[in-house]
Design a protein around this motif. Structure first.
Motif, PDB file in Angstrom:
ATOM      1  N   GLU A 130       0.918  -1.354   0.101  1.00 11.76           N
ATOM      2  CA  GLU A 130      -0.185  -0.072   0.044  1.00 11.76           C
ATOM      3  C   GLU A 130       0.880   1.306  -0.056  1.00 11.76           C
TER       4      GLU A 130
ATOM      5  N   SER B 111      -5.939  -0.089  -6.466  1.00 12.83           N
ATOM      6  CA  SER B 111      -5.587  -0.817  -7.493  1.00 12.83           C
ATOM      7  C   SER B 111      -5.263  -0.385  -8.635  1.00 12.83           C
ATOM      8  N   ASP B 112      -5.392   0.936  -8.874  1.00  9.82           N
ATOM      9  CA  ASP B 112      -4.818   1.931 -10.055  1.00  9.82           C
ATOM     10  C   ASP B 112      -3.369   2.041 -10.102  1.00  9.82           C
TER      11      ASP B 112
ATOM     12  N   LEU C 182      -0.941  -0.155  -8.718  1.00  8.71           N
ATOM     13  CA  LEU C 182      -0.277  -1.669  -8.482  1.00  8.71           C
ATOM     14  C   LEU C 182       0.242  -2.215  -9.721  1.00  8.71           C
TER      15      LEU C 182
ATOM     16  N   GLN D 197       2.276  -6.824  -7.958  1.00 12.38           N
ATOM     17  CA  GLN D 197       1.579  -6.550  -6.510  1.00 12.38           C
ATOM     18  C   GLN D 197       0.236  -6.617  -6.508  1.00 12.38           C
ATOM     19  N   ASP D 198      -0.739  -6.492  -7.378  1.00 14.87           N
ATOM     20  CA  ASP D 198      -1.976  -6.606  -7.279  1.00 14.87           C
ATOM     21  C   ASP D 198      -2.445  -8.348  -7.138  1.00 14.87           C
ATOM     22  N   ARG D 199      -1.667  -9.076  -7.755  1.00 16.90           N
ATOM     23  CA  ARG D 199      -1.917 -10.458  -7.488  1.00 16.90           C
ATOM     24  C   ARG D 199      -1.598 -10.884  -6.107  1.00 16.90           C
TER      25      ARG D 199
ATOM     26  N   TYR E 216      -1.225  -8.885  -3.770  1.00 22.13           N
ATOM     27  CA  TYR E 216      -2.146  -7.999  -2.497  1.00 22.13           C
ATOM     28  C   TYR E 216      -3.392  -8.869  -2.357  1.00 22.13           C
ATOM     29  N   LYS E 217      -3.855  -9.386  -3.335  1.00 18.42           N
ATOM     30  CA  LYS E 217      -5.298  -9.951  -3.312  1.00 18.42           C
ATOM     31  C   LYS E 217      -5.083 -11.385  -2.574  1.00 18.42           C
TER      32      LYS E 217
END
Length: 707
Positions: free
Chosen positions: A430, A459-460, A462, A466-468, A470-471
């Motif tokens: 974050e 999400s915009d 990442l 990183q998105d994968r 983080y989820k």
């Protein structure tokens, strides 16, 4: 002219004659020595024992005062109560007959011989001497005054060992209880009933001791058993039944206001309240000494922190109603104290201490300060909850065995460590994303709006990787949060008590917003005990130690009331009526004991046998008094209509629970499973559509409907 003069004179003569008649009618007629002796010997004891508590002081009920002939003839707010011209139509005698309202005295119809005495008194023209002094002595405790005379009241005197009296028909006596009962019957000119037949007796003791009906086979086994100890063997068998604790524990649960929900609009559930129910049932089945049983409920957490049963017992403090959104939180807190004072006073001591919350007790010698002195013992117990969280740390204690506790504490540490790792990894991702955001968003995230910024824009900023990640971390965190509570046993109890409770004050007019005189913890003064010695809580203590002092005093053999009050309850549930009919009130507004010497004998017997309830129950049901037939005679219905003197055996209606259990038992559906969370039997359609509750009724499956 002369004619008018004579007419006037005749009118004056008539008026004078009427006035003279009125004076003669109102004046007290000349009573004979025999009339006054009849009043002293026969009428006065009846009035003192049954009438002057309500109709003897300066502010009598219904404005009817029975202390002088003049006040009796004056009547009350509803008019005259005695007609000297037509004595049999006197409202006083009709009230005594208990056929129409009002019925006097309210606790129950007087024996016919006492009603006959009062009827003869009215027919004789109410011969009497003033009872003002006797009435004043009877009411000397009004205003909460603790005097030497107040301490001389029967319930406040020490329990004494009583020797069974001598009786004429000694062959009827099976144990000391019978001697006390028969002595009173012989005094009243009554004889005991014949013994109940074996079929009636076996049904009586089954319902009385375990609450369930005997099967036809069980009836036959007893009826056909020729041995001299067949009945005693049956009693021993029933006392060892697990259903004994269910039947007799139910009586105690009623007294201590057991409930599994909080009341008020939402009526939310009390978590793990069922453990208290199981504790009570087990205590009765184990024949736990009654003094220990009392101590655990009042101060189990101060008796032994590692004793799971004792901790569960303190759920006693959490059984009352609780308002989860009070308009006046301070008032709600003092209502909680009042619940504990009222229940402890009435159930343990037979004293209506709660009547002194706002002022000195109007009847008994209980000053308002005594109410708050008793309340001070409970000041270390935290409020049920300061919000709607009923699972607060104030209420729940971990009672898991040490080895289980060690295991889940290790598991809990692993969970918390992993949660911290996940949250740190998510925070790092974050922070990297926030650095890429516009200045406006960075400023918002640095303030109090970080959650909103992350939710809307994270999400915009990442990378796909990183998105994968983080989820993935978020899914694992949610899974950890949703994992079931680690296997441990929790109990509704008192927890996180205060070692230094706040000061206690007498609240003027009972208002928690108007403190007056400061008071310390203390016992009711009329009982004559020294002030309690409460040492400061030692270092590392979890409580103030006050409730242990209270519990030790209440369960002490020197306490005049505790053993008397409970043996009276035991008698009440075996015979349908207590020796003191007002079983929660041994004070002046309660009823006098019919057999005070027997009450003391039972109290001493309980204490001398290690406070064993099963021992006392067995003694009672083995007595000849208990084994009498319940059949009556016209003479007994007149002279002992309410069976106050036990001139026949008990006849008692089944409770609603027993009727349900009986129907299930005879149909073969009754489930005899014990313990655990409560079950929910089927409810009529539509009930829960009109109940304001967040929790819908979920009918229990299978045999749980028939427990």
């Amino acid at each position: 002219m002369m004619s008018r003069f004579l007419t006037h004179c005749r009118s004056l003569l008539v008026l004078g004659w009427l006035a003279a008649c009125a004076v003669v009618h109102c004046a007290e007629p000349p009573f004979t020595d025999a009339d006054l002796a009849f009043f002293e010997k026969s009428v006065k004891p009846v009035l003192l024992a049954n009438c002057l508590k309500c109709h003897g002081d300066e502010n009598p009920k219904g404005k009817l005062r029975l202390t002088t002939r003049e006040s009796v003839l004056k009547g009350g707010v509803n008019g005259l109560v005695v007609s000297l011209d037509k004595p049999e139509e006197s409202r006083l005698l009709k009230a005594l007959d208990h056929k129409t309202e009002p019925m006097m005295p309210p606790p129950g119809r007087l024996p016919q011989n006492e009603i006959d005495v009062l009827a003869q008194w009215v027919k004789r023209g109410l011969p009497m001497k003033s009872l003002g002094a006797e009435a004043a002595a009877l009411h000397q405790a009004r205003g909460g005054q603790v005097t030497a005379e107040a301490k001389n009241y029967w319930a406040y005197k020490p329990v004494q060992r009583r020797e069974p009296p001598k009786v004429r028909d000694s062959a009827w006596v099976r144990n000391p209880i019978d001697a006390f009962i028969l002595a009173k019957l012989e005094e009243k000119g009554l004889a005991p009933a014949s013994p109940a037949n074996k079929t009636a007796l076996v049904r009586r003791v089954y319902y009385d001791l375990i609450g369930l009906p005997p099967t036809p086979e069980q009836i036959d086994d007893f009826v056909n058993d020729p041995s001299s100890n067949a009945y005693e063997k049956l009693i021993d068998k029933l006392l060892e039944s697990p259903h004994y604790g269910e039947k007799w524990g139910r009586h105690w649960l009623d007294l201590v206001r057991y409930a599994e929900t909080n009341g008020y609009e939402r009526d939310g559930p009390k978590p793990f309240a069922w453990r208290f129910r199981d504790y009570v049932v087990k205590s009765f089945n184990d024949d736990k000494p009654f003094d220990r049983f009392l101590r655990e409920q009042l101060a189990g957490d101060e008796i032994g922190r590692d004793n799971a049963e004792a901790i569960v017992a303190t759920g006693y403090y959490r059984l009352g109603i609780w308002d989860d959104e009070p308009a006046d939180p301070k008032q709600s807190r003092f209502d909680e104290f009042d619940d504990w004072v009222a229940t402890t006073g009435q159930v343990f001591l037979g004293m209506t201490m709660n009547c002194a919350r706002c002022h000195d007790h109007k009847i008994d010698p209980i000053p308002q300060a005594d109410y708050y002195r008793l309340s001070a013992f409970f000041q270390d117990v935290q409020h049920f909850s300061n919000n709607r969280d009923v699972r607060s740390s104030f209420n729940l204690s971990d009672i898991s065995p040490p080895e289980v506790r060690k295991s889940y504490e290790q598991e809990l540490k692993k969970r918390e460590a992993r949660r911290a790792e996940i949250e740190a990894a998510m925070t790092k991702i974050e922070d990297e994303a926030i650095k890429k955001m516009p200045a406006e968003d960075r400023a918002a995230a640095a303030a109090n709006d970080r959650p909103a910024v992350i939710d809307k824009k994270l999400s915009d900023f990442l990378t796909p990787e990183q998105d994968r990640e983080y989820k993935k971390l978020k899914r694992e965190l949610n899974r950890l949060r949703q994992l079931p509570e680690i296997g441990r046993d929790l109990a509704l109890s008192v927890n996180n008590c205060l070692t230094s409770p706040p000061q206690t004050f007498v609240m003027v007019r009972g208002s928690p917003h108007n403190p007056g005189l400061k008071v310390e913890p203390g016992f009711p003064q009329v009982l004559g005990f020294a002030e309690p010695n409460i040492a400061p809580a030692p270092k590392g203590a979890k409580t103030s130690g006050r409730r242990r002092v209270l519990a030790d005093w209440i369960a002490s053999p020197e306490n005049q009331l505790t053993s008397r009050v409970f043996v009276n309850r035991l008698w009440q549930h075996h015979f349908g009526r207590g020796i003191v009919a007002s079983s929660n009130d041994f004070g002046k507004f309660g009823t006098l004991p019919t057999h005070p010497e027997l009450l003391d004998w039972l109290a001493v017997d309980l204490m001398e046998h290690n406070w064993s309830l099963k021992h006392l129950a067995k003694t009672i049901v083995l007595s000849a008094a208990y084994r009498q037939s319940s059949r009556s005679t016209p003479e007994k219905l007149e002279r002992d209509p309410d069976n106050r003197f036990v001139s026949r055996g008990p006849r008692e209606r089944l409770s609603a629970e027993q009727i349900r259990d009986q129907a299930l038992a005879v149909s073969g559906l009754l489930s005899r499973k014990m313990s655990g969370p409560s079950v929910m039997p089927p409810q009529p359609d539509g009930v829960w559509q009109v109940v304001y509750s967040n929790d819908r009724w979920a009918t229990s499956p299978g045999e749980d409907q028939h427990r």
